[in-house]
Design an enzyme around this catalytic site. Structure first.
Site, PDB file in Angstrom:
ATOM      1  N   LEU A  33       0.817  -1.217   0.000  1.00  0.00           N
ATOM      2  CA  LEU A  33       0.000   0.000   0.000  1.00  0.00           C
ATOM      3  C   LEU A  33       0.847   1.261   0.000  1.00  0.00           C
ATOM      4  O   LEU A  33       1.871   1.343   0.677  1.00  0.00           O
ATOM      5  CB  LEU A  33      -0.910  -0.019   1.235  1.00  0.00           C
ATOM      6  CG  LEU A  33      -1.791  -1.270   1.358  1.00  0.00           C
ATOM      7  CD1 LEU A  33      -2.645  -1.189   2.612  1.00  0.00           C
ATOM      8  CD2 LEU A  33      -2.676  -1.455   0.119  1.00  0.00           C
ATOM      9  N   HIS A  37      -3.472   4.256  -2.149  1.00  0.00           N
ATOM     10  CA  HIS A  37      -4.406   3.325  -1.500  1.00  0.00           C
ATOM     11  C   HIS A  37      -5.023   3.968  -0.253  1.00  0.00           C
ATOM     12  O   HIS A  37      -6.202   3.785   0.035  1.00  0.00           O
ATOM     13  CB  HIS A  37      -3.680   2.044  -1.062  1.00  0.00           C
ATOM     14  CG  HIS A  37      -3.129   1.226  -2.190  1.00  0.00           C
ATOM     15  ND1 HIS A  37      -1.795   1.114  -2.439  1.00  0.00           N
ATOM     16  CD2 HIS A  37      -3.752   0.475  -3.135  1.00  0.00           C
ATOM     17  CE1 HIS A  37      -1.593   0.323  -3.481  1.00  0.00           C
ATOM     18  NE2 HIS A  37      -2.764  -0.071  -3.921  1.00  0.00           N
ATOM     19  N   GLN A  61      -4.969 -12.382 -12.851  1.00  0.00           N
ATOM     20  CA  GLN A  61      -4.889 -11.176 -13.678  1.00  0.00           C
ATOM     21  C   GLN A  61      -3.485 -10.883 -14.192  1.00  0.00           C
ATOM     22  O   GLN A  61      -3.258  -9.860 -14.807  1.00  0.00           O
ATOM     23  CB  GLN A  61      -5.472  -9.971 -12.930  1.00  0.00           C
ATOM     24  CG  GLN A  61      -4.685  -9.514 -11.723  1.00  0.00           C
ATOM     25  CD  GLN A  61      -5.442  -8.452 -10.940  1.00  0.00           C
ATOM     26  OE1 GLN A  61      -6.381  -8.747 -10.208  1.00  0.00           O
ATOM     27  NE2 GLN A  61      -5.055  -7.193 -11.097  1.00  0.00           N
ATOM     28  N   GLY A 149      -9.239   3.210  -7.743  1.00  0.00           N
ATOM     29  CA  GLY A 149      -8.471   4.363  -8.194  1.00  0.00           C
ATOM     30  C   GLY A 149      -8.720   4.651  -9.671  1.00  0.00           C
ATOM     31  O   GLY A 149      -8.851   3.731 -10.484  1.00  0.00           O
ATOM     32  N   LYS A 151      -6.544   5.874 -11.521  1.00  0.00           N
ATOM     33  CA  LYS A 151      -5.300   5.617 -12.252  1.00  0.00           C
ATOM     34  C   LYS A 151      -5.509   4.442 -13.209  1.00  0.00           C
ATOM     35  O   LYS A 151      -5.027   4.444 -14.327  1.00  0.00           O
ATOM     36  CB  LYS A 151      -4.167   5.304 -11.286  1.00  0.00           C
ATOM     37  CG  LYS A 151      -2.995   4.716 -12.010  1.00  0.00           C
ATOM     38  CD  LYS A 151      -1.728   4.764 -11.239  1.00  0.00           C
ATOM     39  CE  LYS A 151      -0.634   4.145 -12.050  1.00  0.00           C
ATOM     40  NZ  LYS A 151      -0.811   2.688 -12.189  1.00  0.00           N
ATOM     41  N   ASP A 152      -6.239   3.425 -12.751  1.00  0.00           N
ATOM     42  CA  ASP A 152      -6.592   2.298 -13.620  1.00  0.00           C
ATOM     43  C   ASP A 152      -7.952   2.618 -14.248  1.00  0.00           C
ATOM     44  O   ASP A 152      -8.973   2.019 -13.895  1.00  0.00           O
ATOM     45  CB  ASP A 152      -6.638   1.004 -12.806  1.00  0.00           C
ATOM     46  CG  ASP A 152      -5.269   0.645 -12.260  1.00  0.00           C
ATOM     47  OD1 ASP A 152      -4.370   0.348 -13.046  1.00  0.00           O
ATOM     48  OD2 ASP A 152      -5.093   0.696 -11.026  1.00  0.00           O
TER      49      ASP A 152
HETATM   50  O1  PAF Z   1      -6.262  -2.523  -8.907  1.00  0.00           O
HETATM   51  C1  PAF Z   1      -5.888  -3.534  -8.277  1.00  0.00           C
HETATM   52  O2  PAF Z   1      -5.078  -3.460  -7.350  1.00  0.00           O
HETATM   53  C2  PAF Z   1      -6.419  -4.901  -8.670  1.00  0.00           C
HETATM   54  O3  PAF Z   1      -6.620  -4.981 -10.041  1.00  0.00           O
HETATM   55  C3  PAF Z   1      -7.698  -5.280  -7.896  1.00  0.00           C
HETATM   56  C4  PAF Z   1      -8.848  -4.343  -8.231  1.00  0.00           C
HETATM   57  C5  PAF Z   1      -7.433  -5.269  -6.408  1.00  0.00           C
HETATM   58  C6  PAF Z   1      -8.127  -6.700  -8.293  1.00  0.00           C
HETATM   59  O4  PAF Z   1      -7.148  -7.635  -7.987  1.00  0.00           O
END
Ligand code: PAF
Length: 284
Positions: A33, A37, A61, A149, A151-152
């Site tokens: 974090l 965050h 992912q 966020g 940012k994504d």
């Molecule tokens: O943005 C992230 O940190 C990840 O993609 C998430 C949303 C926690 C899913 O694993």
């Protein structure tokens, strides 16, 4: 702050809050974090009585050759940071708790179309992993609100689409990107940068700023602006993967558009960075 690793204990705690008619906000994270965050936690606290932060490095992912193995796992420091930030519960499930039969053959949640461009085109399967784990977390926690966020940017759009399509009873809140003083968007991956690369990294935001200024100044030749920006990134030492001017819903923008988002992904010294900037001109 309680730290819980098992979904049964998580459900017991959330049920107790519910019996007390308390609203629950979830901040899903992969840990390690940083200030960005903690701003999500702040916003979550404004939205609900209880703030629950999940920390889970989700293998689904990450693509082959990506940084799953070396992704920083810092649960002790994360726990300290969340205590300071006033979170109520840290949920740090094990891999087995999330995927009891293993991650590979698990039922997936896939959002079509919007996941196929930009990040989706460069990281095949990435968003399927994100939506699968976020849906799973929503089922486990059943939050009233969840904070992500900006940012994504594309991830946030994909999660909103999943929630709308699946009629999930959760409100999604987007939180502005947290930046270092020199403009670099905060990310756990910034720590992979060498000192030399870190010094160059703010160039990413500078290129976004330049594109934003061009749009505000009235340029609408989007493909030419993108080509120039990609060249500027190369000049700055980046290996760009894309720089795209899109509408707020990631659609191809019309010439008459008044609002855009400029999204970029580029590799710098072996580290993949992403960023984006929303731009709007006076609607009057
Ligand atoms: O943005 C992230 O940190 C990840 O993609 C998430 C949303 C926690 C899913 O694993």
């Amino acid at each position: 702050m309680e730290v819980i690793h098992a979904v049964s204990a998580l459900r017991a705690q959330v049920n107790q809050w519910r019996r007390q008619h308390q609203r629950v906000a979830l901040v899903p994270t992969m840990g390690n974090l940083h200030e960005g965050h903690l701003q999500l936690v702040d916003v979550a606290r404004q939205q609900a009585d209880r703030v629950l932060v999940s920390v889970f490095v989700n293998p689904l992912q990450f693509g082959p050759g990506e940084d799953f193995d070396r992704y920083p796992r810092t649960l002790a420091a994360d726990t300290e940071a969340l205590i300071m930030a006033g979170a109520d519960l840290l949920y740090a499930p094990t891999l087995r708790e999330m995927y009891p039969r293993g991650a590979a053959p698990v039922t997936q949640v896939c959002v079509p179309e919007i996941t196929e461009t930009l990040e989706g085109a460069h990281r095949p399967g990435h968003f399927d992993g994100v939506t699968t784990v976020v849906s799973l977390l929503f089922h486990q926690v059943q939050p009233d609100v969840a904070c992500f966020g900006q940012k994504d940017y594309q991830q946030l759009a994909v999660v909103r689409r999943m929630v709308a399509d699946q009629q999930m009873p959760v409100t999604i809140v987007g939180v502005p990107t947290c930046r270092a003083e020199d403009g670099l968007a905060l990310s756990s991956r910034n720590q992979y940068l060498s000192p030399q690369a870190r010094a160059r990294a703010p160039g990413l935001k500078q290129v976004l700023d330049r594109v934003a200024a061009q749009l505000r100044g009235g340029r609408r030749d989007y493909p030419a602006i993108e080509t120039e920006a990609l060249a500027a990134l190369v000049e700055g030492g980046f290996a760009p993967q894309y720089l795209a001017i899109r509408g707020p819903d990631l659609e191809t923008p019309a010439v008459a558009a008044r609002a855009w988002v400029v999204l970029v992904a580029a590799v710098l010294d072996g580290t993949r960075l992403i960023d984006n900037l929303e731009v709007a001109v006076d609607m009057g």
